[in-house]
Design an enzyme around this catalytic site. Sequence first.
Site, short mmCIF file in Angstrom:
data_model
loop_
_atom_site.label_atom_id
_atom_site.label_comp_id
_atom_site.label_asym_id
_atom_site.label_seq_id
_atom_site.Cartn_x
_atom_site.Cartn_y
_atom_site.Cartn_z
N GLY A 8 0.65 -1.25 -0.12
CA GLY A 8 -0.16 -0.25 0.00
C GLY A 8 0.94 1.28 -0.16
O GLY A 8 0.26 2.44 -0.05
N LYS A 50 -29.93 26.12 12.56
CA LYS A 50 -29.90 24.55 12.99
C LYS A 50 -29.05 24.27 14.18
O LYS A 50 -27.94 24.80 14.41
CB LYS A 50 -29.44 23.65 11.81
CG LYS A 50 -27.90 24.19 11.34
CD LYS A 50 -27.71 23.43 9.80
CE LYS A 50 -26.29 23.86 9.43
NZ LYS A 50 -26.06 23.40 7.93
#
Length: 338
Positions: free
Chosen positions: A59, A217
Amino acid sequence: FFSSQPMDRYTESPPPEVFGGGYQLKLVSGTANTDLSQGIARQLGLSLEPTAIGQFADGEINIQLLNNVRGSDIFIIQPTCTDVNKNLMELLLLIHTLQLSSAKRITAVIPYFGYARQDRKTKPRVPISASAVAQLIEKMGPHRVVTVDLHCGQIQGFFHQTPVDNLFAENEFVKYIEHKHFDKDKLVIVSPDAGGVAGARRVADKVHAKGVVTILKRRISANVVEEMQVVGDIDGKICVIVDDMIDTGGTLCKAAGLLRDKGASKVYACATHGLFNGPALDRINESVLEEVCVTDSIPQRSNVDKCKKLLVISLVQVLAEAILRIHHERSLSALFNK
């Protein structure tokens, strides 16, 4: 206009070609958004510098520049979108590789700046990840960072020694809204939170909208909103929500539903960065939204096929002109004063 003739790494190097900026302009792309990088290169009449970017079996990222870049003015184009950690590491290694290759100047063009939402401590024992990422990038030694619509403008201050140019996509949204030929007496621009009011006001002024509306909100966790309130008159109005990003789409679709419930005739949305994680596209398809307009700061090719309401506008022209202005040591603010 600019020479893009490939040069073998082992060929004797001529002096850098001198233009308005003093050094040859070259573009290097990571793998995060190659469509955007190629578009910018075409706009500038250049070719992307050839690179070999891959991964080892475990990886680890492997990078090699295939041309000589010594003494050049290099612009790396690499948003840190999904896969965010891979793309961030790729960006860091590209900067480091160019430093070791003796590039004269390195500018990191990061259309989408990952980790930007983690810009402060909201609870005990959590990292300020945006600051950590800024320090990582700065440690690699770029001479300048260019990004688009940072989630929080104060992130520029996390770069202590490196100039940061935060560009805006609002002019592209202004063109989109103008193209719709909305009745200006019925058009309102909606900010989805108090922090976006200034940006919504700029868009409203440019399109001569009737006014600006704010949605207040209260969040109970990331991507979860418990309560919303509309501040402003929207009865019978066409509402255009302007935001910096769409993640899972839950908040956006809930806001659109609230606006319709309060009397809005139609609801549109514009957002610079379309992340569209999880059920975002399904939520938009099933929502009351007429259309959602995003930029190509993040690759959107597959998302357009999945969402019939999605429209993508390009940042190619904005970023190409910004790159050219930086290369020629010209003002960037002129881009947004037009």
